[in-house]
Write a protein that holds these residues in place. Structure first.
Motif, PDB file in Angstrom:
ATOM      1  N   ASP A 105      19.653  37.660  37.153  1.00  0.00           N
ATOM      2  CA  ASP A 105      20.152  38.822  37.895  1.00  0.00           C
ATOM      3  C   ASP A 105      21.466  39.312  37.277  1.00  0.00           C
ATOM      4  N   GLN A 106      21.700  40.599  37.383  1.00  0.00           N
ATOM      5  CA  GLN A 106      22.823  41.251  36.710  1.00  0.00           C
ATOM      6  C   GLN A 106      24.032  41.404  37.643  1.00  0.00           C
ATOM      7  N   PRO A 107      25.234  41.612  37.070  1.00  0.00           N
ATOM      8  CA  PRO A 107      26.469  41.510  37.854  1.00  0.00           C
ATOM      9  C   PRO A 107      26.907  42.770  38.584  1.00  0.00           C
ATOM     10  N   ASN A 108      26.165  43.897  38.465  1.00  0.00           N
ATOM     11  CA  ASN A 108      26.662  45.156  39.044  1.00  0.00           C
ATOM     12  C   ASN A 108      26.302  45.298  40.523  1.00  0.00           C
ATOM     13  N   THR A 109      26.719  44.276  41.292  1.00  0.00           N
ATOM     14  CA  THR A 109      26.573  44.292  42.744  1.00  0.00           C
ATOM     15  C   THR A 109      27.922  44.749  43.339  1.00  0.00           C
ATOM     16  N   VAL A 110      28.044  44.668  44.672  1.00  0.00           N
ATOM     17  CA  VAL A 110      29.304  45.073  45.315  1.00  0.00           C
ATOM     18  C   VAL A 110      29.801  43.907  46.166  1.00  0.00           C
ATOM     19  N   PRO A 111      30.841  43.197  45.757  1.00  0.00           N
ATOM     20  CA  PRO A 111      31.643  43.466  44.561  1.00  0.00           C
ATOM     21  C   PRO A 111      30.924  43.039  43.283  1.00  0.00           C
ATOM     22  N   ASN A 112      31.391  43.578  42.146  1.00  0.00           N
ATOM     23  CA  ASN A 112      30.858  43.169  40.851  1.00  0.00           C
ATOM     24  C   ASN A 112      31.147  41.683  40.620  1.00  0.00           C
ATOM     25  N   ALA A 113      30.184  40.991  39.994  1.00  0.00           N
ATOM     26  CA  ALA A 113      30.365  39.559  39.702  1.00  0.00           C
ATOM     27  C   ALA A 113      31.188  39.405  38.427  1.00  0.00           C
ATOM     28  N   VAL A 114      32.510  39.574  38.572  1.00  0.00           N
ATOM     29  CA  VAL A 114      33.403  39.578  37.411  1.00  0.00           C
ATOM     30  C   VAL A 114      34.490  38.509  37.512  1.00  0.00           C
ATOM     31  N   THR A 115      34.391  37.647  38.530  1.00  0.00           N
ATOM     32  CA  THR A 115      35.235  36.447  38.589  1.00  0.00           C
ATOM     33  C   THR A 115      34.306  35.260  38.816  1.00  0.00           C
ATOM     34  N   GLN A 116      34.786  34.075  38.463  1.00  0.00           N
ATOM     35  CA  GLN A 116      33.948  32.880  38.655  1.00  0.00           C
ATOM     36  C   GLN A 116      33.642  32.656  40.129  1.00  0.00           C
ATOM     37  N   GLU A 117      34.593  32.979  40.983  1.00  0.00           N
ATOM     38  CA  GLU A 117      34.385  32.801  42.425  1.00  0.00           C
ATOM     39  C   GLU A 117      33.282  33.725  42.952  1.00  0.00           C
ATOM     40  N   LEU A 118      33.331  34.991  42.562  1.00  0.00           N
ATOM     41  CA  LEU A 118      32.300  35.943  42.999  1.00  0.00           C
ATOM     42  C   LEU A 118      30.937  35.576  42.424  1.00  0.00           C
ATOM     43  N   LEU A 119      30.923  35.093  41.188  1.00  0.00           N
ATOM     44  CA  LEU A 119      29.669  34.658  40.567  1.00  0.00           C
ATOM     45  C   LEU A 119      29.061  33.496  41.346  1.00  0.00           C
ATOM     46  N   GLU A 120      29.891  32.519  41.693  1.00  0.00           N
ATOM     47  CA  GLU A 120      29.385  31.356  42.427  1.00  0.00           C
ATOM     48  C   GLU A 120      28.914  31.720  43.832  1.00  0.00           C
ATOM     49  N   ASP A 121      29.503  32.747  44.426  1.00  0.00           N
ATOM     50  CA  ASP A 121      29.014  33.222  45.730  1.00  0.00           C
ATOM     51  C   ASP A 121      27.543  33.619  45.645  1.00  0.00           C
ATOM     52  N   LYS A 122      27.165  34.259  44.551  1.00  0.00           N
ATOM     53  CA  LYS A 122      25.767  34.673  44.380  1.00  0.00           C
ATOM     54  C   LYS A 122      24.853  33.456  44.232  1.00  0.00           C
ATOM     55  N   TYR A 123      25.334  32.462  43.483  1.00  0.00           N
ATOM     56  CA  TYR A 123      24.537  31.240  43.336  1.00  0.00           C
ATOM     57  C   TYR A 123      24.352  30.528  44.677  1.00  0.00           C
ATOM     58  N   ARG A 124      25.401  30.490  45.476  1.00  0.00           N
ATOM     59  CA  ARG A 124      25.290  29.831  46.782  1.00  0.00           C
ATOM     60  C   ARG A 124      24.270  30.534  47.657  1.00  0.00           C
ATOM     61  N   MET A 149      24.136  36.599  35.675  1.00  0.00           N
ATOM     62  CA  MET A 149      24.999  36.885  34.536  1.00  0.00           C
ATOM     63  C   MET A 149      26.436  37.103  35.004  1.00  0.00           C
ATOM     64  N   MET A 150      27.369  36.638  34.191  1.00  0.00           N
ATOM     65  CA  MET A 150      28.784  36.937  34.409  1.00  0.00           C
ATOM     66  C   MET A 150      29.073  38.321  33.845  1.00  0.00           C
ATOM     67  N   GLY A 151      29.744  39.159  34.595  1.00  0.00           N
ATOM     68  CA  GLY A 151      30.036  40.520  34.150  1.00  0.00           C
ATOM     69  C   GLY A 151      31.339  40.607  33.384  1.00  0.00           C
ATOM     70  N   GLY A 152      31.287  41.309  32.256  1.00  0.00           N
ATOM     71  CA  GLY A 152      32.500  41.579  31.493  1.00  0.00           C
ATOM     72  C   GLY A 152      33.033  42.961  31.815  1.00  0.00           C
ATOM     73  N   THR A 153      34.367  43.090  31.840  1.00  0.00           N
ATOM     74  CA  THR A 153      35.009  44.386  32.073  1.00  0.00           C
ATOM     75  C   THR A 153      36.097  44.584  31.015  1.00  0.00           C
ATOM     76  N   ASN A 154      36.815  45.680  31.148  1.00  0.00           N
ATOM     77  CA  ASN A 154      37.915  45.942  30.209  1.00  0.00           C
ATOM     78  C   ASN A 154      39.101  44.996  30.394  1.00  0.00           C
ATOM     79  N   ASP A 155      39.105  44.245  31.518  1.00  0.00           N
ATOM     80  CA  ASP A 155      40.311  43.448  31.762  1.00  0.00           C
ATOM     81  C   ASP A 155      40.047  42.073  32.389  1.00  0.00           C
ATOM     82  N   ASN A 156      38.883  41.455  32.128  1.00  0.00           N
ATOM     83  CA  ASN A 156      38.652  40.131  32.734  1.00  0.00           C
ATOM     84  C   ASN A 156      38.260  39.067  31.708  1.00  0.00           C
ATOM     85  N   LEU A 157      38.768  39.193  30.489  1.00  0.00           N
ATOM     86  CA  LEU A 157      38.399  38.260  29.422  1.00  0.00           C
ATOM     87  C   LEU A 157      38.669  36.806  29.821  1.00  0.00           C
ATOM     88  N   GLU A 158      39.786  36.569  30.486  1.00  0.00           N
ATOM     89  CA  GLU A 158      40.129  35.202  30.879  1.00  0.00           C
ATOM     90  C   GLU A 158      39.045  34.606  31.776  1.00  0.00           C
TER      91      GLU A 158
END
Length: 446
Positions: A92-111, A124-133
């Motif tokens: 599944d892709q990260p363009n949900t609301v909120p976008n899955a662009v932090t590890q915490e938000l990503l893990e929420d989807k897995y839970r 998938m983990m979403g990449g943005t212009n400012d979340n490289l870390e």
């Protein structure tokens, strides 16, 4: 312990079709042989009656809309449609609301998926212009990859900073999957049509707005960047003939650093279908010409394209009826992908072995999914029985996607999904999804 014996199947696996039986114990395939007798009295017998037994399809690109967009679909509803369609695993892709662009938000989807998913899952983990870390914290063993939108689409996750892109490509060893459309080209094209039509642009101009050139500029840039940095690139939903020269069939899949996917709708529909289907076939990238479709088929068969997926992306019919500029792109496909490809087999476009290669084996290889995608002893029992000669018609009452419609509505398919097994559990049988939500988190051999 769960024990199931599938008998009298045409087993399709690794380029061959052979008649035999498969014995499942607990979650796993225990034995594959020409004839297997029940070991104990508590073995459930499933007679395939000469139908095909294939590995469960792995759909490497879906949008199940949870969290935040659940009026369109949810992990529960769309995974239910998936198993009815012979899809046993999805990414599944990260363009949900909120976008899955932090590890915490990503893990929420897995839970959430662990609670409700009928099929196996990864996000998938979403990449943005400012979340490289955050991107660099992604665990390669438990997450499918990094998703980058190089063109805007549902969810507004556009990554358009060249320096950021190069940093992501050069910093991660994980698979990077891209949506490739050039934003500047699209905006320029859209401006011209808005000048003439306002917001109510006829949908037939969608492939002129999201044009061949927009696709090629973006995908060629992504491929060049992958070659420069050595990144592992997977280009989603290739839609044009022009892009196909970017991909090779000269080396084995296992050695490819750059791979490509094609979606069901780009293999099925053409721009001639906008007259009858309208916004129901409005996708990003757009469905294009018959010549593009023919070229995609050729590239699929000669192995320049490696995977068939759906980009399952439901919207409500009400949303689809909006004027062009506010009518969202995407549609539900996960329930009909396997039978659509079997329909192409009936039309002599593709062999059953090739369908299994592109929908089951190759996604497992590309993402390095552990113990799935093949019919092998010791592998998870994700299996599907397909009857190639039991016709049925797609109609509202048998569409399981929450949005309640399909671009295939009214189509007669010659083949039918009879049974679907996920982790050894019979979750779909004789037209009914059982209330068994046994999907598990995919793991990766990296």
């Amino acid at each position: 312990m769960n024990r199931i014996l599938i008998k009298n199947a045409k087993i399709v696996n690794e380029g061959t079709i052979f008649e035999g039986d498969v014995y499942i114990e607990d979650k796993f395939i225990k034995e594959i042989a020409e004839k297997i007798s029940p070991k104990t009295s508590d073995v459930k017998i499933v007679d395939a009656e000469g139908s095909y037994l294939i590995p469960g399809a792995i759909d490497d690109q879906v949008h199940f809309r949870e969290p935040g967009l659940t009026h369109k679909g949810s992990i529960e509803t769309e995974s239910r449609a998936a198993v009815a369609g012979g899809v046993t695993s999805y990414i599944d892709q990260p363009n949900t609301v909120p976008n899955a662009v932090t590890q915490e938000l990503l893990e929420d989807k897995y839970r959430r998926a662990a609670e409700v998913s009928y099929a196996n899952y990864s996000f998938m983990m979403g990449g943005t212009n400012d979340n490289l870390e955050e991107v660099l914290k992604t665990d390669p063993k438990t997450v499918a990859g990094i998703k980058l939108f190089l063109g805007s689409s549902t969810g507004n996750m556009l990554v358009d900073d060249e320096a950021v892109l190069e940093k992501i490509f050069s910093s991660t060893k994980m698979l990077i999957a891209t949506h490739c459309e050039d934003e500047a080209t699209i905006r320029e094209n859209l401006g011209k049509y808005k000048e003439e039509y306002g917001d109510d642009i006829p949908v037939k101009f969608h492939p002129e707005i999201r044009s061949t050139e927009a696709c090629y500029i973006s995908s060629s840039r992504a491929v060049a960047l992958a070659k420069k940095t050595g990144a592992r690139l997977h280009v989603f939903h290739v839609s044009t003939a022009k892009e196909l020269d970017l991909f090779t069939n000269k080396i084995p899949l296992e050695d490819k650093k750059i791979t490509a996917e094609v979606c069901i709708h780009h293999l099925w529909f053409t721009d001639a279908d906008y007259d009858t289907k309208g916004a129901l076939i409005k996708w990003n990238p757009a469905v294009k010409s018959a010549a593009d479709r023919d070229a995609l088929w050729k590239a699929l068969l000669d192995d320049r394209i490696d995977v068939i997926a759906t980009d399952h992306a439901p919207h409500t019919l009400e949303e689809k009826k909006n004027p062009y500029t506010s009518s969202p792109s995407g549609g539900p496909l996960v329930q009909h992908s396997v039978v659509a490809m079997f329909e192409a087999h009936h039309q002599k476009k593709i062999s059953v072995e090739k369908i299994v290669e592109k929908m089951c084996h190759n996604p497992a290889k590309i993402f390095k999914i552990e113990k799935r995608g093949f019919i092998r002893e010791g592998y998870y029992a994700d299996l599907v029985i397909v009857n190639p000669g039991l016709p049925w018609n797609v109609k509202k009452e048998n569409i399981l996607a929450k949005c309640g419609w399909s671009p295939f509505e009214g189509v007669n398919f010659k083949s039918r999904i009879m049974q679907t097994f996920v982790n050894g559990q019979l979750v779909y049988n004789a037209g009914k999804v059982k209330d068994i939500r046994c999907g598990e988190r995919l793991t990766f051999d990296r």
